[in-house]
Design an enzyme around this catalytic site. Structure first.
Site, PDB file in Angstrom:
ATOM      1  CB  CYS A  83      -0.975  -0.045   1.174  1.00 42.31           C
ATOM      2  SG  CYS A  83      -2.356   1.096   1.002  1.00 42.31           S
ATOM      3  CG  HIS A 174      -3.820  -3.663   3.171  1.00 44.57           C
ATOM      4  ND1 HIS A 174      -2.785  -3.253   3.985  1.00 44.57           N
ATOM      5  CD2 HIS A 174      -4.417  -2.527   2.726  1.00 44.57           C
ATOM      6  CE1 HIS A 174      -2.758  -1.927   4.040  1.00 44.57           C
ATOM      7  NE2 HIS A 174      -3.732  -1.465   3.286  1.00 44.57           N
ATOM      8  CD  GLU A 176      -1.493  -6.287   5.389  1.00 45.86           C
ATOM      9  OE1 GLU A 176      -1.425  -5.095   5.747  1.00 45.86           O
ATOM     10  OE2 GLU A 176      -1.267  -6.662   4.231  1.00 45.86           O
TER      11      GLU A 176
END
Length: 526
Positions: A83, A174, A176
């Site tokens: 990001c 993202h 994660e």
């Protein structure tokens, strides 16, 4: 052990990024973006996190980014920007960053347009995978030396880039978060590219930490304030395994604990582990000092100050102590801004022992300071600690003092302990304990009229609180967010617990349920 260094630029997901890497059995560590590069230059790979800032707002590239790229130029050490991290890399390699154009929040679909080692065996050209975005700035054109791997379907904005030769990668989404289904697979490819060792396990940590404790302490004495909570219990068990009777645990009963807490601690540690624990009952001292006090902050200060006084008194009886063990865990270190390489390091102290290292001139032993909460629980299982302790709901440092609204008396403590014990036991009976993040009873300074038998009663009101949460930062009232069957069970449970409390706890004649979320409320009442 190889390490992935995660450079934190302020993303709310940075800790999650570290957890995902560790789930791959690769050791990861989070560092502030202003860390001295010499402390982390031996890392096996680097990840630049997301963050709330804009590349358009600063006048110069953060020095850490320059240092990492220069190291990569010499060694090809892998780098991943996530990001904001992607935007930093793109800006460094002469790409244009624009604000507003191409912004995306929430679920997004990508077009995969080129092969890359980052997407090997995960995506292929032509795939349209789902990912999760949260960005206002976008990369407008391809950075020098890079290729575009994927774009957003909605606006064709650049979503993934790579420089295969230098092993530098960037993603606008993202990986994660769970909302990116293939995110962990992408991170697995990154650590594979880096050649990281897959040897980060609870077993390896246990062996290494045991040796580190022995080396740090030598033949000196260590004291610990045992609270009965997860962190201090696991830290104590690990330290005792390493140094045996050199560890002196002190459990202070302040009269504001859960029902029969001191006995439960004795059974867990003295009986199960044969660990010597000094149990000190100072209930009357704490309650005397809290007499007529109604302000919650004043309660906290009195309890904290009195705890230190009692703990220091007991520690002096042991004599010649040089170390204080604390159950500090990794989120405590991160949230307090503590990290190796910074000019000033502030470690968040245990709620009751804050200031003790300075007052008593003790060195700290913090065996869990590199572990996340779920890792602490896994370690506890390896050490043989019961689920009764490991899976306990959070309990505040000031204890029942902030769950008795208004003035504290022994009568009110007895009432609340009894009501809370009934509440928690019934939660377990209905198999709800593990799906609730935290549950507890609160005694309100409100009396109401009731009827029991043919007699009028005038008793206290007890409020019940139960919330779901992942980290305590936000929370929803239980049973929101669970299936209909669980909701039906919960309503039956509420009727049961209300009747049981009123019929068995003298002084309480009304039970209410708190349905407020956080925000706007906090989880605790005070």
């Amino acid at each position: 052990m190889s390490r992935v260094a995660i450079i934190d630029f302020g993303s709310q997901f940075t800790q999650l990024l570290a957890r995902r890497i560790r789930e791959l059995n690769v050791y990861s560590e989070i560092f502030p973006h202003d860390i001295a590069f010499d402390y982390i230059k031996d890392s096996k790979a680097f990840i630049l996190s997301g963050g709330p800032k804009s590349v358009l707002d600063f006048t110069g590239m953060p020095p850490i980014v320059h240092d990492i790229i220069e190291l990569n130029k010499k060694t090809s050490v892998p780098v991943l920007g996530v990001c904001y991290g992607l935007q930093l890399l793109s800006n460094y390699f002469n790409s244009t960053i624009v604000h507003g154009c191409g912004q995306e929040f929430g679920k997004a679909i990508l077009n995969v347009v080129k092969k890359s080692e980052m997407i090997k065996d995960v995506w292929k050209v032509g795939d349209q995978p789902y990912v999760w975005m949260s960005h206002a700035d976008s990369v407008y054109d391809t950075p020098c030396g890079f290729e575009v791997i994927a774009c957003s379907v909605v606006n064709n904005a650049i979503a993934m880039i790579s420089n295969e030769e230098r092993r530098i990668y960037g993603v606008q989404f993202h990986p994660e978060v769970y909302h990116t289904p293939d995110g962990v697979k992408l991170l697995a490819n990154f650590v594979r590219i880096a050649g990281c060792d897959n040897n980060w396990t609870v077993e390896s940590f246990l062996d290494e930490q045991e040796n580190l404790i022995k080396k740090q302490v030598g033949d000196k004495k260590v004291i610990a304030a045992l609270s009965g909570g997860v962190d201090s219990s696991v830290a104590a068990a690990l330290t005792y395994r390493a140094i045996g009777d050199q560890l002196h645990c002190i459990f202070i009963d302040n009269g504001l604990l859960r029902y029969n807490e001191a006995e439960k601690v004795r059974q867990s540690f003295v009986d199960q582990f044969q660990m010597p624990v000094t149990i000190v009952d100072r209930s009357s001292v704490f309650l005397d000092k809290l007499q007529f006090v109604t302000d919650p902050e004043q309660k906290r200060k009195i309890i904290g100050k009195t705890f230190i006084e009692v703990f220091e008194e007991e520690a002096n009886k042991i004599g010649n102590v040089e170390f204080l063990m604390q159950g500090t865990i990794y989120p405590d270190v991160i949230e307090s801004g503590g990290s190796v390489g910074k000019e000033s390091v502030t470690i968040k102290s245990h709620h009751n022992v804050g200031g003790l290292p300075d007052i008593m001139k003790l060195q700290l032993v913090e065996p869990l300071k590199l572990l996340f909460k779920d890792e602490v629980r896994l370690l506890g299982k390896k050490l043989g600690i019961s689920d009764e302790i490991l899976m306990r709901h959070p309990f505040p440092g000031p204890g029942l003092a902030i769950r008795i609204i208004g003035e504290i008396t022994q009568e009110k403590v007895n009432m609340l302990q009894a009501a809370d014990e009934i509440y928690i036991n019934l939660i377990k009976k209905y198999n709800l304990y593990d799906v609730i993040w935290q549950a507890f009873a609160v005694l309100l300074p409100v009396k109401t009229v009731g009827v029991m038998g043919d007699s009028r009663t005038y008793g206290y009101t007890c409020a019940l609180r139960a919330v779901t949460s992942s980290d305590g930062m936000t929370a929803e009232c239980f049973p929101f967010g669970v299936d209909l069957e669980t909701k039906i069970i919960f309503y039956e449970f509420l009727q049961d617990v209300s009747n049981t409390i009123v019929n068995n706890v003298q002084g309480i004649n009304r039970v209410v349920y708190d349905t407020t979320s956080k925000p706007p409320a906090t989880i605790e009442w005070e």
